[in-house]
Design a protein around this motif. Structure first.
Motif, short mmCIF file in Angstrom:
data_model
loop_
_atom_site.label_atom_id
_atom_site.label_comp_id
_atom_site.label_asym_id
_atom_site.label_seq_id
_atom_site.Cartn_x
_atom_site.Cartn_y
_atom_site.Cartn_z
N SER A 183 1.05 -1.10 0.07
CA SER A 183 -0.07 -0.07 0.05
C SER A 183 0.91 1.33 -0.08
O SER A 183 0.47 2.27 -0.47
N TRP A 184 2.07 1.37 0.77
CA TRP A 184 2.86 2.50 0.67
C TRP A 184 3.57 2.58 -0.72
O TRP A 184 4.05 3.64 -1.35
N LEU A 185 3.86 1.34 -1.23
CA LEU A 185 4.52 1.44 -2.57
C LEU A 185 3.70 1.99 -3.52
O LEU A 185 4.44 2.93 -4.45
N MET A 186 2.45 1.55 -3.47
CA MET A 186 1.44 2.13 -4.41
C MET A 186 1.26 3.47 -4.21
O MET A 186 1.10 4.40 -5.39
N SER A 187 1.25 4.12 -3.04
CA SER A 187 1.16 5.45 -2.63
C SER A 187 2.31 6.16 -3.28
O SER A 187 2.01 7.54 -3.81
N SER A 188 3.43 5.71 -3.12
CA SER A 188 4.71 6.43 -3.47
C SER A 188 4.75 6.45 -5.13
O SER A 188 5.55 7.40 -5.74
N LEU A 260 9.19 10.13 3.33
CA LEU A 260 9.23 10.69 1.73
C LEU A 260 7.70 10.25 1.14
O LEU A 260 7.13 11.26 0.71
N VAL A 261 7.14 9.34 1.35
CA VAL A 261 5.94 9.09 0.87
C VAL A 261 4.92 10.23 1.44
O VAL A 261 3.94 10.64 0.87
N ILE A 262 4.66 10.10 2.65
CA ILE A 262 3.88 11.05 3.44
C ILE A 262 4.21 12.80 2.96
O ILE A 262 3.27 13.17 2.72
N ASN A 263 5.45 12.82 2.94
CA ASN A 263 5.82 14.39 2.38
C ASN A 263 5.23 14.61 0.92
O ASN A 263 4.61 15.73 0.48
N ASN A 264 5.31 13.43 0.06
CA ASN A 264 4.85 13.68 -1.19
C ASN A 264 3.49 13.62 -1.38
O ASN A 264 3.04 14.57 -2.15
N LEU A 265 2.63 12.91 -0.61
CA LEU A 265 1.33 13.02 -0.49
C LEU A 265 0.72 14.20 0.02
O LEU A 265 -0.37 14.78 -0.64
N VAL A 266 1.44 14.83 1.14
CA VAL A 266 0.99 16.08 1.68
C VAL A 266 1.03 17.15 0.76
O VAL A 266 0.41 18.21 0.52
N GLN A 267 2.28 17.26 -0.16
CA GLN A 267 2.60 18.36 -0.96
C GLN A 267 1.52 18.30 -2.19
O GLN A 267 1.23 19.22 -2.72
N ASN A 268 0.79 17.08 -2.50
CA ASN A 268 -0.17 17.01 -3.48
C ASN A 268 -1.40 16.83 -3.00
O ASN A 268 -2.41 16.64 -3.66
N ASN A 269 -1.76 17.16 -1.73
CA ASN A 269 -3.12 17.59 -1.17
C ASN A 269 -3.62 16.25 -0.69
O ASN A 269 -5.24 16.11 -0.85
N PHE A 270 -2.87 15.06 -0.70
CA PHE A 270 -3.82 13.97 -0.22
C PHE A 270 -3.59 13.85 1.33
O PHE A 270 -3.01 12.62 1.60
N TYR A 271 -4.43 14.71 1.81
CA TYR A 271 -4.21 14.66 3.25
C TYR A 271 -4.93 13.31 3.88
O TYR A 271 -4.45 12.99 5.01
N SER A 272 -6.06 13.26 3.62
CA SER A 272 -7.04 12.14 4.14
C SER A 272 -6.25 10.57 3.82
O SER A 272 -6.14 9.97 4.61
N LEU A 273 -5.67 10.55 2.56
CA LEU A 273 -4.98 9.04 2.39
C LEU A 273 -3.80 9.14 3.14
O LEU A 273 -3.43 7.84 3.71
#
Length: 336
Positions: A183-188, A260-273
């Protein structure tokens, strides 16, 4: 000592993965996956495995089904798109479902723990690391951010956490941990391919360290950990740090790719995910901590006498990388 046939099939296993990820057509990618399947079946049918025929047969049936679905979707996309108007989202759904079945992501994961339970540690290492490369890269070629992939990411992190809670088999614990890392790999994959490479490389190093310890002492179940780890303090330190690193706790190396994954998600506005991933990963972290705390706290059989167990240089080097990797990566990225 490697037999000649093992060396041959291992080399074709590596070559088939490289064929899949470097092909320009879907048929060549499918052919690489088929060579990969035919190469790993003789490796799984090893007499050192617990249930060699059962694991090999389960793996073959599942992968053959996924390959047939993938071939069906490829033929549909190539031959029927001109004569019959087809929904591209439907074809993408079929193709990605086949690749996710090959990968072992939830909810297509039910074959994965059953196959892993009958393997020895070296075959388990291949299943947990190398066998993920080809399906993951093919998913990346066909990746589009949709509700389907969001469902796969969330179901993988939820199901792996819940099903891993009541396990005492270390192979199943590592399997559900692998599903969680899928799940983390697919999020990355969403916006940055380099993050996926970093994550997979660090996950492979940590998994190699843990399986190295398990294979060295022939540990397969959690009750065996207490007796083995209490006999050598250095082995206990390496085991505890690698398991905590696999869970993503700072200041260990496993925290770096998750950050790195969390930082990338937050920068792209995927807060809930990102919030849901963090919350449900805490469930998997719970059974990591349960194993490490048990082996750390239960000292009724522990002795202060040090038993010398010879450790080779490569074993200590890989564990040292896992211990100091976060600081090294932080310094490198700070000066870059």
């Amino acid at each position: 000592m490697l037999n000649l046939y093992k060396l041959m099939f291992l080399s074709t296993l590596i070559i088939s993965t490289l064929i899949s990820i470097s092909s320009y057509s879907w048929f060549s990618m499918w052919m690489g996956l088929e060579i990969n399947l035919l190469s790993i079946i003789p490796l799984l049918s090893d007499k050192n495995n617990l249930y060699p025929s059962e694991s090999a047969l389960k793996y073959f049936i599942t992968q053959a089904l996924a390959s047939s679905i993938l071939l069906f979707s490829i033929i549909l996309s190539l031959n029927l798109s001109e004569s019959i108007p087809l929904n591209l989202n439907f074809l993408s759904f079929i193709m990605n479902s086949a690749l996710l079945m090959k990968l072992g992501a939830a909810p297509f994961h039910t074959w994965f723990p059953e196959v892993m339970e009958g393997l020895n540690w070296m075959n388990s290492l291949i299943m947990l690391t190398w066998q993920k490369i080809a399906p993951m890269v093919l998913i990346f070629y066909n990746y589009n951010l949709s509700n389907f992939f969001l469902f796969i990411i969330l179901s993988s992190t939820i199901i792996s956490g819940i099903l891993g809670l009541n396990q005492i088999s270390l192979r199943k614990i590592l399997t559900y941990s692998s599903i969680n890392h899928i799940s983390w790999l697919m999020s990355s994959m969403m916006n940055n391919q380099m993050i996926w490479i970093f994550y997979f490389l660090i996950y492979s190093i940590i998994t190699l360290n843990i399986i190295w310890i398990f294979q060295k002492f022939e540990i397969f179940y959690t009750p065996q950990l207490f007796q083995i780890l209490n006999s050598n303090k250095l082995i206990k330190l390496f085991f505890l740090t690698n398991f905590l690193s696999l869970g993503g706790l700072p200041p260990f190396l496993g925290f770096f790719p998750k950050w790195l994954v969390i930082n990338n998600l937050v920068q792209n506005n995927f807060y809930s995910l990102s919030i849901l991933l963090i919350i449900f990963t805490l469930i998997t972290l719970f059974f990591y901590l349960r194993i490490t705390f048990s082996s750390l706290m239960i000292n009724h059989s522990e002795t202060w006498k040090f038993y010398y167990i010879p450790l080779n240089f490569s074993f200590i080097l890989f564990n040292f990388l896992s211990l100091t990797g976060l600081w090294t990566c932080t310094l490198i990225f700070y000066y870059i």
